[in-house]
Design an enzyme around this catalytic site. Structure first.
Site, PDB file in Angstrom:
ATOM      1  N   ASP A   3      63.711  -7.752  54.293  1.00  0.00           N
ATOM      2  CA  ASP A   3      64.852  -6.998  54.794  1.00  0.00           C
ATOM      3  C   ASP A   3      65.791  -7.935  55.564  1.00  0.00           C
ATOM      4  OD1 ASP A   3      65.668  -3.963  55.049  1.00  0.00           O
ATOM      5  OD2 ASP A   3      65.977  -4.787  57.052  1.00  0.00           O
ATOM      6  N   TYR A  34      73.582  -4.254  62.459  1.00  0.00           N
ATOM      7  CA  TYR A  34      74.275  -3.991  61.196  1.00  0.00           C
ATOM      8  C   TYR A  34      75.788  -4.059  61.382  1.00  0.00           C
ATOM      9  CZ  TYR A  34      69.998  -2.350  58.889  1.00  0.00           C
ATOM     10  OH  TYR A  34      68.754  -2.273  58.316  1.00  0.00           O
ATOM     11  N   HIS A  69      58.819  -1.954  50.234  1.00  0.00           N
ATOM     12  CA  HIS A  69      59.747  -2.620  51.139  1.00  0.00           C
ATOM     13  C   HIS A  69      59.047  -3.207  52.361  1.00  0.00           C
ATOM     14  CE1 HIS A  69      63.932  -3.351  52.165  1.00  0.00           C
ATOM     15  NE2 HIS A  69      63.695  -2.975  53.409  1.00  0.00           N
TER      16      HIS A  69
END
Length: 378
Positions: A175, A306, A356
């Site tokens: 990630d 982010y 993930h």
């Protein structure tokens, strides 16, 4: 003033008042009215289903034991250090072999250092392990300033490795952690022994935005890719909020434990190794991770990472002139054709299991692949 380079021992000790407050908030949850027809706990088509969420929240309130999790995590050596004004939390597990290779493990959202807990004992004989939490995640809080994005974090992690005495080291990431690992390999190739990335088919959702569409797709392959892109677009609501409105969602994630549980729990459910089936990620480990976000208020601060990335103009760097390995979990035939069309990555592994969060849902496979790749590198 010159910034201190001290490495300060750290121990987790959540005040009992915070645990009592969490249990009280969970007991007083104001639940939505059920929507007719939305009673299947396995139907995530509109997000996390209310029956599944209620069951998980009830266990969090009455069955989950944070103190047991805290005691186990405190068996790990932990420290904090200040880099560029930001306090950063680090797990440091030394191998019994002084000559072992240092290995920096990097995580992303909604993970934490807890994500790697189960592979630590599987790797500790062969590697000195370092897990640094990015700014705004876990105990690398509160944020001391804006501007903490991928490049600044990468430089901070390189500095942490220097402070620990590791001038040469290997890196692994998933990630956001893949971005850190890739940038370390590109910017510090003289220090990085090897780069290992864990990916899953979710990265195909970036085709068209980050990666070009593979050439020569058959009609069947094109239809499969279109379906993957549609599924990815359907679950990117969290990404748009993090990228553009972290303050707005941050208030809800800090005030409502069930809101935080829904926000994070959905991702662990749909991105673990079995998609929408029974959870592969252990429920207690999942709730330990969510609890960490709750107690540190990092639901809000991690979303800032982010926003900073989306507005920094810094492009991802997926490696440099160092040995590289990519391990694809829950793999798809289009993954390598997309990520490595020229077959230049010398160590590529495909696994049908996992997802993930391979350190949580496929730990043995991840450990074996890391060992196989790093064996002999120096």
């Amino acid at each position: 003033m010159t910034e201190s380079t001290a490495l300060t021992p750290f121990r987790i000790d959540i005040p009992q008042a915070d645990l009592d407050d969490l249990r009280d908030r969970l007991a007083r949850t104001r639940w939505p009215h059920p929507v007719p027809g939305r009673d299947d706990p396995h139907d995530f088509s509109r997000g996390i289903p209310l029956p599944y969420l209620r069951e998980l929240a009830e266990y969090w309130r009455d069955g989950f034991d944070w103190r047991a999790q805290e005691a186990r995590l405190n068996e790990l050596e932990q420290l904090t250090t200040v880099v560029d004004g930001q306090t950063l939390h680090v797990v440091h597990v030394r191998s019994s072999d002084p000559a072992a290779t240092p290995l920096l493990l990097n995580h992303g959202w909604p993970g934490s250092f807890i994500e790697y807990e189960r592979i630590i004992p599987l790797l500790a004989d062969d590697f000195h392990l370092v897990i640094a939490s990015p700014p705004g995640f876990g105990f690398s809080t509160p944020l001391a300033s804006t501007g903490w994005e991928l490049a600044r974090t990468t430089d901070a992690f390189a500095e942490i490795m220097s402070r620990l005495g590791y001038e040469r080291f290997a890196v692994h990431g998933t990630d956001i952690g893949s971005g850190v690992a890739g940038r370390l390999a590109a910017v510090y190739p003289e220090r990085v022994i090897g780069m290992h990335l864990g990916i899953d088919r979710a990265v195909l959702g970036l085709v068209g935005a980050v990666f070009p569409r593979p050439d020569g797709l058959s009609e069947v392959e094109a239809a499969e890719l279109d379906a993957i892109l549609a599924a990815s677009a359907a679950e990117r609501g969290y990404l748009e909020m993090h990228n553009h409105r972290p303050d707005t969602i941050g208030a809800a994630l800090t005030d409502s434990p069930v809101g935080l549980l829904a926000w994070i729990g959905e991702k662990f459910k749909v991105r673990s190794g079995d998609g929408y089936g029974a959870p592969v990620v252990d429920r207690d480990q999942l709730l330990a991770d969510v609890s960490l976000y709750w107690f540190t208020r990092s639901g809000a601060s991690s979303a800032q990472f982010y926003y900073e990335g989306a507005h920094s103009g810094v492009m991802p760097l997926m490696g440099g002139p160092v040995p590289s390995a990519w391990a694809a979990f829950d793999t798809h035939p289009l993954l390598r054709r997309t990520m490595d069309p020229a077959n230049r990555i010398e160590h590529w592994s495909d696994f049908t299991e996992g997802g993930h969060f391979p350190a949580m849902d496929a730990p043995e496979l991840l450990v074996a692949d890391l060992r196989g790749f790093l064996r002999g590198l120096s």
